[in-house]
Structure formats: C-alpha cells, structure tokens
Design an enzyme around this catalytic site. Sequence first.
Site, PDB file in Angstrom:
ATOM      1  N   SER A 178       1.342  -7.709  -0.870  1.00 52.45           N
ATOM      2  CA  SER A 178       2.251  -8.689  -0.101  1.00 52.45           C
ATOM      3  C   SER A 178       1.260  -9.937  -0.019  1.00 52.45           C
ATOM      4  CB  SER A 178       2.493  -8.308   1.354  1.00 52.45           C
ATOM      5  OG  SER A 178       1.342  -8.021   2.062  1.00 52.45           O
ATOM      6  N   THR A 208       0.863  -1.245  -0.148  1.00 54.36           N
ATOM      7  CA  THR A 208      -0.036  -0.098  -0.029  1.00 54.36           C
ATOM      8  C   THR A 208       0.763   1.166  -0.074  1.00 54.36           C
ATOM      9  OG1 THR A 208      -1.684  -1.187   1.153  1.00 54.36           O
ATOM     10  CG2 THR A 208      -1.838   1.117   1.303  1.00 54.36           C
ATOM     11  N   THR A 242       1.552  -4.812   4.199  1.00 52.53           N
ATOM     12  CA  THR A 242       1.125  -4.853   5.720  1.00 52.53           C
ATOM     13  C   THR A 242       0.681  -6.336   5.883  1.00 52.53           C
ATOM     14  OG1 THR A 242      -0.878  -3.931   5.555  1.00 52.53           O
ATOM     15  CG2 THR A 242       0.915  -2.434   6.486  1.00 52.53           C
ATOM     16  N   ASP A 243       0.048  -6.965   4.774  1.00 53.59           N
ATOM     17  CA  ASP A 243      -0.882  -7.892   4.924  1.00 53.59           C
ATOM     18  C   ASP A 243       0.098  -9.330   5.306  1.00 53.59           C
ATOM     19  OD1 ASP A 243      -3.196  -6.719   4.400  1.00 53.59           O
ATOM     20  OD2 ASP A 243      -3.700  -7.760   2.468  1.00 53.59           O
TER      21      ASP A 243
HETATM   22  N1  ASP Z   1      -3.018  -3.911   2.647  1.00 55.61           N
HETATM   23  C1  ASP Z   1      -1.954  -4.246   2.045  1.00 55.61           C
HETATM   24  C2  ASP Z   1      -0.801  -3.203   2.396  1.00 55.61           C
HETATM   25  O1  ASP Z   1      -1.013  -2.789   3.508  1.00 55.61           O
HETATM   26  C3  ASP Z   1      -1.680  -4.767   0.863  1.00 55.61           C
HETATM   27  C4  ASP Z   1      -0.379  -5.619   0.832  1.00 55.61           C
HETATM   28  O2  ASP Z   1      -0.336  -6.265   1.773  1.00 55.61           O
HETATM   29  O3  ASP Z   1       0.374  -5.524  -0.121  1.00 55.61           O
HETATM   30  O4  ASP Z   1       0.092  -2.997   1.990  1.00 55.61           O
END
Ligand code: ASP
Length: 322
Positions: free
Chosen positions: A54, A12, A86-87
Amino acid sequence: MTRIRLLATGGTIASRSGSDGRTASVPAAELLVSVGPLPPGVSVEAVDVASTLSFAMRSPDLQALGAQVAAALDDGCDGVVVTHGTDSMEETAFYLDRCHRDERPVVLTGAQRPYDDPAPDGPLNLAAALSAAAAPTARGCGVLVCFDGVAWPARGVQKVDTLASAAFGAPGRGPVLHVSGGSVRRLAVPERPASPALDPGLPLPRVDVVVMYQGADAALLHAAVAAGAAGLVVAAFGAGNCPPAVTDAVGGLVASGVPVLICSRVGSGPVEALYGGGGGAQLRQAGALFGGDLSPWQARLLLSAALAVGGPPAETLHEWLT
Ligand code: ASP
C-alpha cells in the site's frame, strides 16, 4: 444468502517472504480459503483487484478501487470487504468513505504478519471483516477498518503501531464495532457525511503534505507548488501553528490561488486559530483553511477531492468538515 464481495489489493496479508523482502502474491481465492468455513448463510465472491503494497498506491489506484466497490454494490452485494496493506489503509478507507453513501458495509482489513508467517494475523482479521460486512449491525456505519477484533470509522482511523497486531486506532473517536468469533457488537454510531458522494471517476489533483519542525521555512511549500501541487496540507505544530517564515509564505500562496489546509502533526485533537507570532491566528488571517481533527494524510485527500469537484475549496471543505 448474504452476498459479500471480497476485493483483494495486496498488502502484508497477501505477502510471502523472499530474498528481496516481502511481496504481495497471494490471490483473493487463497486468502478466502485461509479463513476456514464461512458463517452460515454467507457467500463470498473473491476478486483480485491488485497485488500491491500500500505504500506504492497512487490516486488512480484509489479511483479504480472506488469504482470496484461501487460496481459490487450495483451488482446487489450486501457488503464489501477490501484486503489492503496497512501502511496507507487509513487513506484508502477515507477516500472510499467519501465515495460511499450506501447503508451497506464496506470493510477494509489486512495484516501485520505475512501470509507465510508461522502465526499469521491475516486469516482472523479477514474472518472478522467478513462477519462485519455481513452483519446487520454494521449497516449505516460507512467504510470501516476492521483489525484485531474491532472496527474503526474511516474518518479518524490511523495506523498507530508499526508492527503490533493492534495496528489501528481512532484517537478521540474510538471503535465502532467489536467483532469476535462471528459476533458483531455495535459500540458507537459514527458520524456520516451529509454531503453527496464523491464520484470515483473524478481525477484527484495533486495535493502535497509539508510537515513543520523547529526552523522549518517555506522552501518545501514552494517546491511542492513548483512540482505541480494544486493545494497544500501543512502538518503544523500543536493546535495549528507554523514558524513565522512559513506563515508569511502561506499568505502569498493563498493569494496566488493555492489553498493551504492546516492540520496538526500531533496525531490527536483539532486545530484552532489561537496564536499570534506566526501561529494559527495569523495563519487564518493569511487565508489558510483549518482541517478540524483530520490527520494530514486524510486531509490531503479531502482537499484533493474538494479541488476535484470544483468550486471554492473553502466552501466545500466547510460543508464537508461540519
Ligand atoms: N506493512 C504493510 C502492510 O501491512 C505493507 C503495505 O502497506 O502494503 O500491509
């Protein structure tokens, strides 16, 4: 000059919104510009490693990133920052920590709001991660996840909120650093593994996670093995309990050479071999291994790494978990 290498992988923090949803397209150099002036005496080399979200990352991506981190340290960098979705950040952080025995900081960060949001959180998170990676106080902490003004230890870090800025926690462990406006304060000394570093060149065998719920049976465990899993992690009830049908199947799987590692679906606290009736005491009798307070997701990587290095997984895990 303190040399930091920034390895950008997407997420993100590097995403813009479009008609098909958010996609990661912002390169490392542009992310770096977004943080504004660097702390005095710090230079940053920006490198694009990937531009992925991710939840799409796979084991070979982890290995490639592990090799890039090792190369940065071999090149003499004083610290490494990885921008990442973050995922699955907690999985990458845990894997990189397995591969890292150096004193120099390796710090992951990301964002909950995209690059083109009117109030993005990425630039502040990246600025904090760069400060942490350059800070003498962060040396010896292993791999860290730096988010919303604090840094969490790789082992135990979990995404604890889907959308809030304070996305991460480390239940039962707590943060390691407080990072604010360029100041980096040490809050705790994380435990560091005594075992040798994992070689990122080693392919990671498939290990699947099967989650327990009322009425769960062994069908998904057998399906995972049929799909090629060399080991299984069970996200069990409570302190490590399964329905009797699953516990019965675990005995057969272990006897056939498939290690089964028990963790909890609870999210905090260790598993223990306590109950009969299909519970933890019987899982232990059936030959299952116990994953301490590791989340099922980090335990999956631990078991996969144990299988990658070879030898009896029970002995390797015992050494790695203590
Ligand atoms: N929601 C996710 C992020 O915070 C998408 C990911 O993990 O790439 O980056």
